[in-house]
Enzyme design. Structure first.
Site, PDB file in Angstrom:
ATOM      1  N   ARG A  36       0.814  -1.213   0.000  1.00 17.68           N
ATOM      2  CA  ARG A  36       0.000   0.000   0.000  1.00 17.68           C
ATOM      3  C   ARG A  36       0.847   1.261   0.000  1.00 17.68           C
ATOM      4  NH1 ARG A  36      -5.334  -1.444   3.646  1.00 17.68           N
ATOM      5  NH2 ARG A  36      -5.831  -3.393   2.568  1.00 17.68           N
ATOM      6  N   ASP A 145     -15.633   8.081   9.655  1.00 24.58           N
ATOM      7  CA  ASP A 145     -14.492   7.194   9.418  1.00 24.58           C
ATOM      8  C   ASP A 145     -13.223   8.018   9.544  1.00 24.58           C
ATOM      9  OD1 ASP A 145     -14.296   4.190   8.114  1.00 24.58           O
ATOM     10  OD2 ASP A 145     -12.527   5.400   7.670  1.00 24.58           O
TER      11      ASP A 145
END
Length: 275
Positions: A36, A145
């Site tokens: 990532r 979030d």
């Protein structure tokens, strides 16, 4: 090019991620983190993940890069109507109990780890259907979030066509629109539903949450498993503090409130009600 994280770099990253987001990064996650962060390094025109870590830890880049780092390593697995028995309980038990206790007023539902919005929009569909079938009541959904990227997608309400397969066909017809260009194979949540759902950034590790303290229903599912026991307890305490008496908390089926003693009693599998 040897594009791998050193032991030192991975340990530094793990400490930052757990300290800021509460998410544990055991050695088994190292390959995932490398993959990532390669994308993030390319976005910054940096040669590899080692150079990215030098930028973070040796050149003062961490402060401005922290949000992007958390975005990159956060796992955002989500589906519409995931763990569907929770939504049955919401429709058949929780909302009727809230309305019976409080009468004609705004029902507030909070999706506390909303990712790209599937959970929040699923709840919105359930509430909209209850309203459509009567008796009518007012309702609103908040999704929060830590990741800014997923919140942008949630606000747009645009998803791959196959992602809405779990949505019952009658609800798809009412609440999901097909893209005009069918070759794109995308759908979008209808504007009437999107207007009822609001998204904002929130880190569950923060000591205070900028959320109303009279919420009726909180969904916090499949996120606590990434935290250690102490962090789980602290997050649950804060979440419960935002529930009205008689409000409901939904956890993931792999999670529990064992040893919680937070003024909540279990009323269904991984569903708790505030006394």
């Amino acid at each position: 090019m040897f594009d791998r994280l050193s032991e030192r770099d991975f340990q530094c990253l793990a400490e930052v991620i757990q300290g800021h987001a509460g998410i544990r990064m055991p050695p088994a996650k190292r390959t995932m983190v490398e993959g990532r962060l390669r994308k993030r390094a390319r976005a910054l025109d940096l040669a590899d993940v080692g150079r990215y870590c030098r930028y973070l830890f040796d050149e003062g880049g961490l402060a401005q890069e922290l949000v992007h780092l958390i975005d990159a390593v956060t796992t955002n697995k989500t589906d519409f109507f995931r763990e569907p028995d929770h939504f049955d309980h919401l429709r058949d038990a929780a909302v009727p109990a809230v309305l019976a206790r409080r009468g004609d007023r705004l029902v507030k539902l909070w999706s506390a780890a909303s990712s790209i919005g599937a959970e929040a929009y699923t709840a919105a569909m359930v509430l909209a259907e209850m309203n459509r079938q009567g008796p009518a009541f007012r309702w609103a959904v908040l999704g929060t979030d830590i990741s800014t990227e997923v919140l942008e997608q949630a606000s747009l309400g645009v998803y791959p066509e196959e992602m809405v397969d779990p949505v019952p066909a009658d609800l798809r017809r009412r609440y999901v629109m097909q893209a005009r260009d069918t070759a794109r194979r995308e759908v979008r949540i209808v504007p009437e539903l999107r207007r009822q759902v609001r998204f904002q950034r929130l880190n569950l590790m923060d000591p205070h949450y900028p959320v109303d303290r009279d919420v009726d229903v909180v969904f916090c599912r499949n996120i606590l498993i990434y935290f250690d026991k102490r962090t789980q307890r602290a997050v649950l305490e804060r979440l419960c503090g935002h529930l009205r008496p008689g409000g409901f908390l939904y956890l993931g089926h792999s999670e529990s409130m064992a040893g919680g003693n937070l003024g909540m009693r279990q009323v269904a599998p991984t569903v708790f009600r505030r006394d």
